[in-house]
Motif scaffolding. Structure first.
Motif, short mmCIF file in Angstrom:
data_model
loop_
_atom_site.label_atom_id
_atom_site.label_comp_id
_atom_site.label_asym_id
_atom_site.label_seq_id
_atom_site.Cartn_x
_atom_site.Cartn_y
_atom_site.Cartn_z
N GLU A 52 16.46 31.80 -102.94
CA GLU A 52 16.03 32.40 -101.52
C GLU A 52 16.61 31.30 -100.38
N SER A 53 16.78 30.12 -100.50
CA SER A 53 16.94 29.19 -99.49
C SER A 53 18.37 29.48 -99.13
N ILE A 54 19.33 29.43 -100.05
CA ILE A 54 20.78 29.75 -100.05
C ILE A 54 20.95 31.16 -99.18
N ASN A 55 20.18 31.98 -99.92
CA ASN A 55 20.26 33.49 -99.20
C ASN A 55 19.90 33.53 -97.86
N GLN A 56 19.19 32.85 -97.24
CA GLN A 56 18.61 32.68 -95.80
C GLN A 56 19.36 31.76 -95.22
N ALA A 57 20.29 30.78 -95.48
CA ALA A 57 20.74 29.81 -94.96
C ALA A 57 21.85 29.97 -93.85
N ASP A 58 21.62 29.38 -92.71
CA ASP A 58 22.61 29.44 -91.57
C ASP A 58 23.74 28.60 -91.94
N LEU A 59 23.68 27.79 -92.46
CA LEU A 59 24.72 26.61 -92.89
C LEU A 59 24.40 26.20 -94.10
N ILE A 60 25.51 25.84 -95.01
CA ILE A 60 25.46 25.19 -96.26
C ILE A 60 26.33 24.05 -95.98
N LEU A 61 25.71 22.84 -96.59
CA LEU A 61 26.48 21.58 -96.64
C LEU A 61 26.46 21.00 -97.97
N ILE A 62 27.52 20.72 -98.53
CA ILE A 62 27.70 20.27 -100.00
C ILE A 62 28.39 18.89 -99.80
N GLY A 63 27.39 17.83 -100.20
CA GLY A 63 27.72 16.61 -99.97
C GLY A 63 27.15 15.64 -98.97
N PRO A 64 27.54 14.57 -98.91
CA PRO A 64 28.15 13.54 -99.59
C PRO A 64 27.39 13.28 -100.83
N GLY A 65 27.94 12.57 -101.65
CA GLY A 65 27.27 12.26 -102.96
C GLY A 65 28.22 12.21 -104.24
N SER A 66 27.88 11.56 -105.13
CA SER A 66 28.71 11.42 -106.41
C SER A 66 29.29 12.82 -106.75
N PHE A 67 30.31 13.00 -107.03
CA PHE A 67 30.94 14.29 -106.98
C PHE A 67 30.38 14.99 -108.47
N LEU A 68 30.86 14.33 -109.67
CA LEU A 68 30.53 15.04 -111.05
C LEU A 68 28.96 14.95 -111.12
N THR A 69 28.13 13.89 -110.89
CA THR A 69 26.78 13.75 -111.28
C THR A 69 25.67 13.95 -110.21
#
Length: 176
Positions: A52-69
């Motif tokens: 639901e949070s994704i469905n209602q999001a105005d913006l999605i940020l991916i990162g920063p962080g360890s890519f694979l894990t």
């Protein structure tokens, strides 16, 4: 608000090029080459709150962080990948400022990371990337690129909150 991706115990599992299964974040972080496959074991469902949070999001940020894990595991939940595939919200990838701990992930280019994310989601979803000035941005296609200094004064591999906020704002303005 922090929302768990699942309420069930789960391990990250990689399969290497020879078919060996490697369990757990620490073991996967020690891989010298990219895994052939990366899954959650056992398979679990995402929380309804996360979807639901994704469905209602105005913006999605991916990162920063360890890519694979750290970044890839949430994409391994079918419900979350499906929600990311359907959301109309702009999606930005924020690159790390320091090197990856994982030797295999450290060899990935920005273009390869974006391709892996989008392969798991099932379509092109990253609208903009926010990275430091030294990152190679070749091959990332027609996405918006915000490439500027982002480092905190006290710890160089940490993002400065204000610089990162400004970069996100610039990316949003460019998408309008």
């Amino acid at each position: 608000v922090l929302i768990p991706m699942s309420e069930h115990p789960v391990d990250l599992m990689a399969t290497d090029a020879t078919g060996n299964q490697i369990y757990g974040e620490v073991a996967i972080d020690n891989l010298k080459s990219l895994p052939h496959d990366l899954v959650l074991y056992p398979p679990v469902k995402a929380t309804q709150e996360a979807v639901e949070s994704i469905n209602q999001a105005d913006l999605i940020l991916i990162g920063p962080g360890s890519f694979l894990t750290s970044l890839m595991p949430l994409l391994l939940l079918d419900d979350l990948a499906q929600a990311l595939r359907r959301t109309p919200a702009p999606m930005f990838y924020i690159g790390n400022l320091g090197g990856e701990i994982n030797p295999a992930a450290s060899m990935l280019t920005l273009a390869q990371k974006l391709a892996m994310i989008e392969q798991k989601v099932g379509r092109k979803v990253i609208d903009a990337v926010i990275v430091g000035p030294q990152v190679n941005i070749n091959g990332i296609g027609d996405r918006r690129v915000i490439q500027q200094p982002l480092e905190a004064d006290d710890i160089p591999h940490h993002h400065d909150r204000e610089l990162l906020r400004q970069a996100v704002e610039v990316a949003l303005q460019q998408l309008r």
